[in-house]
Design a protein around this motif. Structure first.
Motif, PDB file in Angstrom:
ATOM      1  N   ASP A  83       0.826  -1.199   0.000  1.00  0.00           N
ATOM      2  CA  ASP A  83       0.000   0.000   0.000  1.00  0.00           C
ATOM      3  C   ASP A  83       0.867   1.260   0.000  1.00  0.00           C
ATOM      4  O   ASP A  83       0.421   2.326  -0.407  1.00  0.00           O
ATOM      5  N   LEU A 203      -1.131   0.391  -8.257  1.00  0.00           N
ATOM      6  CA  LEU A 203      -1.510   1.181  -7.078  1.00  0.00           C
ATOM      7  C   LEU A 203      -1.649   2.660  -7.430  1.00  0.00           C
ATOM      8  O   LEU A 203      -2.621   3.304  -7.077  1.00  0.00           O
ATOM      9  N   THR A 222      -6.311  -1.718   5.176  1.00  0.00           N
ATOM     10  CA  THR A 222      -5.653  -1.380   3.928  1.00  0.00           C
ATOM     11  C   THR A 222      -5.900  -2.458   2.896  1.00  0.00           C
ATOM     12  O   THR A 222      -6.241  -3.580   3.210  1.00  0.00           O
TER      13      THR A 222
END
Length: 465
Positions: A83, A203, A222
């Motif tokens: 993340d 991402l 997350t």
């Protein structure tokens, strides 16, 4: 081909043709599959390692337990890395760790080196599960995220189930039984690592990933944390990845543009929360965790000592026979996840009954020193474990405050992995003084008592709308 971050990357991914998405999805699934296959290759080879390196049953179960504990440590300490750093870099690191583990197994000449290899495998699995699951969701075309969750489940379970079969086949029919399967999986891992060059960094390239959620769903943490929980060992892949693939917020969407049920992944997701359980659900949480953990305990013992049982008690000297037990168990766990929704209202009773049947079949296998009851135990326990994990995740999704749900998911899987490792080590310790058959029977009795206790204290679940 390099993929730039930011708006250019967003445009590139948004306009990506079907072929580009398909190739990237295949590469990530292949990387996921190869990494997880490497974690189960040692299973049918344990009796061969035992004879080659001169250690006993306790050491075999410790080798297995160390892997499970390494996965726990990886999930809790490294959760959320993709993340922050991106999906593709973490997938690459996971593949590199898996390759390093493969090299260690190829060169291993003693117990200590096997333990190092298992720790590396556990860390690789922990990193891969979260990053690959999140990336598969982000690579999916609009409206295809439920399918992405199923692809993640298939890659994970396929790898876990294929590893023992690969090792069993090559161990039986190829030269160098302790090396051949590692050469093959090592080559596949290197191929997957090279193929990452064609995969975009999803991402940053795709900041908002639409995912269809049920009405009761809220954030779980997350994106990587949810993915790690979803498929950390395979069993949970379908439930979490499909229902809650990432950190969800419910944006206000104008009526003419879409439904409020379309959720997005935040631009800057935070790191994973620490494991925690809200006080108001601790009772149901522990019942769900202990029921699913009972299934994990049986799976751990089956994985660790099936080869020893077949070789030393049943006198079946077949690596494929050992592989079939473990493969069937993993496949049935995946099927159990898919069945959980159908028995949601009575999930505790159904999974408890399946675990009791599995414990009874294990006791029968120990008493008769035969193969068929053990194979049937793998089927029953696998289905029951899949249902139990799905039930636990449903409990967390519907009864845990959104702000702390990620930590509760982490706590749930931490309990499961501890129960995967410690009972296997305990059985290994009992084999010395009691013998394998008696130790197996004692273990089956303990599991049965635990399951009956948990089911007896469970209250009927009311579905939350």
């Amino acid at each position: 081909m390099a993929f730039r971050k930011g708006s250019a990357g967003l445009a590139m991914l948004g306009a990506a043709p079907v072929e580009r998405r398909l190739i990237s999805t295949i590469v990530i699934m292949g990387a996921f599959w190869a990494t997880m296959a490497g974690t189960t290759i040692p299973t049918p080879l344990y009796p061969l390692y035992e004879r080659a390196f001169g250690f006993g049953a306790l050491a075999v179960t410790v080798i297995f337990g160390v892997y499970a504990l390494a996965v726990v440590a990886g999930l809790l300490s490294l959760g959320g890395l993709s993340d922050r750093l991106g999906r593709r870099p973490i997938v690459a690191v996971a593949l590199a760790l898996a390759v390093l583990a493969t090299v260690v197994f190829l060169l291993a000449g003693n117990l200590a080196e096997l333990l190092v290899g298992r720790v590396l495998s556990g860390l690789a699995a922990a990193l891969m599960t979260g990053a690959a699951t999140a990336q598969l969701a982000e690579l999916a075309a609009p409206g295809g995220h439920t399918r992405a969750g199923r692809l993640a489940l298939g890659a994970n379970m396929g790898g876990l189930a294929s590893g023992p079969l690969l090792a069993g086949l090559l161990g039986e029919y190829a030269p160098w039984p302790l090396r051949s399967s590692w050469w093959v999986i090592g080559a596949l891992l290197l191929l997957a690592l090279a193929a990452l060059a064609v995969v975009p960094e999803t991402l940053h390239a795709r900041r908002a990933v639409p995912i269809r959620l049920p009405e009761s769903s809220e954030p779980v943490g997350t994106a990587e944390q949810a993915g790690s929980a979803a498929v950390a060992m395979g069993p949970a892949g379908g439930t979490v990845a499909t229902r809650n693939p990432g950190p969800m917020t419910r944006p206000r969407v104008p009526a003419e543009t879409g439904s409020a049920d379309r959720a997005v992944v935040p631009r800057n997701p935070g790191s994973g929360r620490r494991p925690s359980v809200p006080a108001e659900i601790r009772g149901p949480f522990w019942r769900a965790a202990l029921l699913a953990g009972s299934g994990f305990a049986v799976l751990g013992v089956l994985t660790a000592v099936t080869g020893l049982f077949l070789a030393e008690v049943a006198h079946i000297h077949s690596l494929l026979a050992t592989a079939s037990i473990v493969t069937v168990a993993f496949v049935c766990i995946g099927l159990g996840q898919l069945l959980e929704k159908r028995v949601e209202r009575v999930a505790s009773l159904v999974s408890g009954a399946g675990l009791l049947v599995g414990a009874g079949l294990i006791a029968m296998a120990m008493a008769t020193a035969t193969y068929p009851p053990l194979l049937c135990a793998a089927v029953s326990t696998g289905l029951a474990t899949g249902i139990a994990i799905g039930h636990g995740i449903t409990l967390i999704n519907t009864r845990t405050p959104a702000a702390g749900r990620g930590g509760t998911v982490s706590a749930f899987f931490a309990v499961l992995y501890i129960m995967l490792a410690l009972p296997a080590i305990g059985v290994g310790a009992l084999i010395g003084p009691l013998g394998l058959r008696t130790a197996g029977t004692v273990f089956a009795a303990v599991v049965a008592i635990l399951v009956v206790t948990v089911v007896a204290t469970a209250r009927p679940q009311v579905r939350v709308h």
